[in-house]
Scaffold this motif. Structure first.
Motif, PDB file in Angstrom:
ATOM      1  N   LEU A   9       0.855  -0.985  -0.244  1.00  0.00           N
ATOM      2  CA  LEU A   9       0.174  -0.019   0.248  1.00  0.00           C
ATOM      3  C   LEU A   9       0.739   1.319  -0.384  1.00  0.00           C
ATOM      4  CD1 LEU A   9      -2.630  -0.633   2.873  1.00  0.00           C
ATOM      5  CD2 LEU A   9      -3.390  -1.232  -0.114  1.00  0.00           C
ATOM      6  N   CYS A  10       2.088   0.957   0.166  1.00  0.00           N
ATOM      7  CA  CYS A  10       2.795   2.010   0.625  1.00  0.00           C
ATOM      8  C   CYS A  10       3.334   2.928  -1.265  1.00  0.00           C
ATOM      9  CB  CYS A  10       4.197   2.026   1.614  1.00  0.00           C
ATOM     10  SG  CYS A  10       3.907   1.499   2.822  1.00  0.00           S
ATOM     11  N   VAL A  11       2.978   3.979  -1.180  1.00  0.00           N
ATOM     12  CA  VAL A  11       3.463   4.423  -2.370  1.00  0.00           C
ATOM     13  C   VAL A  11       4.649   5.347  -2.345  1.00  0.00           C
ATOM     14  CG1 VAL A  11       2.404   6.799  -4.621  1.00  0.00           C
ATOM     15  CG2 VAL A  11       0.950   4.763  -3.638  1.00  0.00           C
ATOM     16  N   ASP A  12       4.434   6.063  -0.795  1.00  0.00           N
ATOM     17  CA  ASP A  12       6.233   7.141  -0.989  1.00  0.00           C
ATOM     18  C   ASP A  12       7.019   6.050  -0.446  1.00  0.00           C
ATOM     19  OD1 ASP A  12       7.353   8.303   1.644  1.00  0.00           O
ATOM     20  OD2 ASP A  12       6.471   9.779  -0.225  1.00  0.00           O
ATOM     21  N   HIS A  13       8.511   6.551  -1.297  1.00  0.00           N
ATOM     22  CA  HIS A  13       9.493   5.838  -0.960  1.00  0.00           C
ATOM     23  C   HIS A  13      10.084   5.984  -0.102  1.00  0.00           C
ATOM     24  CE1 HIS A  13       9.921   5.782  -5.268  1.00  0.00           C
ATOM     25  NE2 HIS A  13       9.342   6.657  -5.424  1.00  0.00           N
ATOM     26  N   LEU A  14       9.837   6.912   0.771  1.00  0.00           N
ATOM     27  CA  LEU A  14      10.005   6.863   2.542  1.00  0.00           C
ATOM     28  C   LEU A  14       9.801   5.462   3.533  1.00  0.00           C
ATOM     29  CD1 LEU A  14      10.218  10.477   3.179  1.00  0.00           C
ATOM     30  CD2 LEU A  14      11.896   9.019   3.371  1.00  0.00           C
ATOM     31  N   ALA A  15       8.041   5.043   2.643  1.00  0.00           N
ATOM     32  CA  ALA A  15       7.719   4.325   3.998  1.00  0.00           C
ATOM     33  C   ALA A  15       8.317   3.206   2.892  1.00  0.00           C
ATOM     34  CB  ALA A  15       6.125   4.365   3.595  1.00  0.00           C
ATOM     35  N   ALA A  16       8.332   3.214   2.308  1.00  0.00           N
ATOM     36  CA  ALA A  16       9.066   1.062   1.723  1.00  0.00           C
ATOM     37  C   ALA A  16      10.048   1.469   1.794  1.00  0.00           C
ATOM     38  CB  ALA A  16       8.938   1.326   0.227  1.00  0.00           C
ATOM     39  N   ALA A  17      11.171   2.209   1.593  1.00  0.00           N
ATOM     40  CA  ALA A  17      12.499   2.200   2.086  1.00  0.00           C
ATOM     41  C   ALA A  17      12.236   1.535   3.913  1.00  0.00           C
ATOM     42  CB  ALA A  17      13.435   3.188   2.140  1.00  0.00           C
ATOM     43  N   LEU A  18      11.511   2.857   4.723  1.00  0.00           N
ATOM     44  CA  LEU A  18      11.231   2.547   5.780  1.00  0.00           C
ATOM     45  C   LEU A  18      10.956   0.974   6.520  1.00  0.00           C
ATOM     46  CD1 LEU A  18      11.869   3.447   8.863  1.00  0.00           C
ATOM     47  CD2 LEU A  18       9.892   4.268   9.269  1.00  0.00           C
ATOM     48  N   LEU A  19       9.367  -0.012   5.812  1.00  0.00           N
ATOM     49  CA  LEU A  19       9.274  -1.070   5.595  1.00  0.00           C
ATOM     50  C   LEU A  19      10.411  -2.138   5.530  1.00  0.00           C
ATOM     51  CD1 LEU A  19       5.844  -0.743   4.021  1.00  0.00           C
ATOM     52  CD2 LEU A  19       6.807  -1.151   7.044  1.00  0.00           C
ATOM     53  N   THR A  46      12.952   3.092  18.220  1.00  0.00           N
ATOM     54  CA  THR A  46      13.171   4.122  17.587  1.00  0.00           C
ATOM     55  C   THR A  46      12.041   5.432  16.466  1.00  0.00           C
ATOM     56  OG1 THR A  46      15.557   4.185  17.462  1.00  0.00           O
ATOM     57  CG2 THR A  46      15.204   5.911  16.708  1.00  0.00           C
ATOM     58  N   PRO A  47      11.497   6.581  16.986  1.00  0.00           N
ATOM     59  CA  PRO A  47      10.899   7.143  15.975  1.00  0.00           C
ATOM     60  C   PRO A  47      11.221   7.537  14.307  1.00  0.00           C
ATOM     61  CG  PRO A  47      10.773   8.656  17.892  1.00  0.00           C
ATOM     62  CD  PRO A  47      11.984   7.145  17.991  1.00  0.00           C
ATOM     63  N   PHE A  48      10.767   7.521  13.805  1.00  0.00           N
ATOM     64  CA  PHE A  48      10.977   7.783  12.113  1.00  0.00           C
ATOM     65  C   PHE A  48      10.167   9.184  11.972  1.00  0.00           C
ATOM     66  CE2 PHE A  48      11.030   8.357   7.858  1.00  0.00           C
ATOM     67  CZ  PHE A  48      12.487   7.788   7.632  1.00  0.00           C
ATOM     68  N   LEU A  49      10.952   9.943  11.502  1.00  0.00           N
ATOM     69  CA  LEU A  49      10.024  11.289  10.480  1.00  0.00           C
ATOM     70  C   LEU A  49      10.455  11.681  10.102  1.00  0.00           C
ATOM     71  CD1 LEU A  49       7.607  13.377  10.653  1.00  0.00           C
ATOM     72  CD2 LEU A  49       9.163  15.194  11.629  1.00  0.00           C
ATOM     73  N   GLY A  50       9.735  10.766   8.017  1.00  0.00           N
ATOM     74  CA  GLY A  50      10.219  11.071   6.912  1.00  0.00           C
ATOM     75  C   GLY A  50       9.542  12.478   6.162  1.00  0.00           C
ATOM     76  N   LEU A  51      10.522  13.565   5.883  1.00  0.00           N
ATOM     77  CA  LEU A  51      10.311  14.813   5.271  1.00  0.00           C
ATOM     78  C   LEU A  51       9.966  14.963   3.310  1.00  0.00           C
ATOM     79  CD1 LEU A  51      12.446  16.772   7.626  1.00  0.00           C
ATOM     80  CD2 LEU A  51       9.830  16.211   7.906  1.00  0.00           C
ATOM     81  N   PRO A  52       9.272  16.242   3.225  1.00  0.00           N
ATOM     82  CA  PRO A  52       9.564  15.798   1.771  1.00  0.00           C
ATOM     83  C   PRO A  52      10.617  16.236   1.444  1.00  0.00           C
ATOM     84  CG  PRO A  52       7.187  17.177   2.840  1.00  0.00           C
ATOM     85  CD  PRO A  52       8.121  16.849   3.575  1.00  0.00           C
ATOM     86  N   GLY A  53      10.612  15.914  -0.269  1.00  0.00           N
ATOM     87  CA  GLY A  53      12.036  15.797  -1.704  1.00  0.00           C
ATOM     88  C   GLY A  53      12.768  17.317  -1.183  1.00  0.00           C
TER      89      GLY A  53
END
Length: 163
Positions: A9-19, A46-53
């Motif tokens: 379901l993850c479209v965003d690259h950050l979410a996919a990389a984290l998974l 460890t919490p993670f916050l992925g920011l826009p490019g």
């Protein structure tokens, strides 16, 4: 419920990389500009916050969400600062339903003491206007266009966006 996304379901690259790294991730959809994509999650504890490019979107979102997250992790009070009441020098076209954070500089003082702000640049995503700004003008999502002399909220860089 607020479920973390499955890899398919993850479209965003950050979410996919984290998974892919064994973490958990959830893309956030926030009615804000600049503002997407944002991803929250964790790797272990460890919490993670992925920011826009986009540089400007990353800076704005780090100030809005990253600094409070770091403050909380450091044991400090991550209380949200609502900004200060201000006045827009000129009219701003703004769609209802979204909050915009626009680079602005102080150009005077209203008779009631509120700062008068001049919006810098054509949009929320250009870097040169941000470099010349004193802070961010927040145009709330509940209303539409802001008339010249209309009320806005100001987030000065000197006080709002620091740890």
């Amino acid at each position: 419920g607020e479920e973390f996304c499955a890899q398919s379901l993850c479209v965003d690259h950050l979410a996919a990389a984290l998974l892919a790294a064994g973490g958990r991730a959830r893309p956030l959809r926030i009615a804000q500009r600049p503002g997407k994509p944002l991803v929250i999650g964790s790797i272990g504890e460890t919490p993670f916050l992925g920011l826009p490019g986009s540089t400007v979107a990353a800076l704005v979102n780090f100030c809005l969400y990253g600094l409070p997250m770091l403050a909380a992790r450091a044991g400090a009070n991550p209380a949200w600062s609502p900004g200060q009441a201000a006045v827009s020098r000129s009219a701003i076209g703004h769609p209802a339903g979204r909050t915009d954070f626009l680079p602005a500089r102080i150009v005077g003082s209203h008779q009631d003491g509120r700062p008068v702000l001049e919006r810098l640049g054509p949009g929320a995503a250009a870097l040169p206007p941000l470099l010349a700004a004193d802070g961010l003008m927040e145009v709330g999502g509940e209303g539409g266009d802001v008339p010249a002399g209309g009320g806005v909220v100001f987030h000065p860089f000197t006080t709002r966006f620091r740890l």
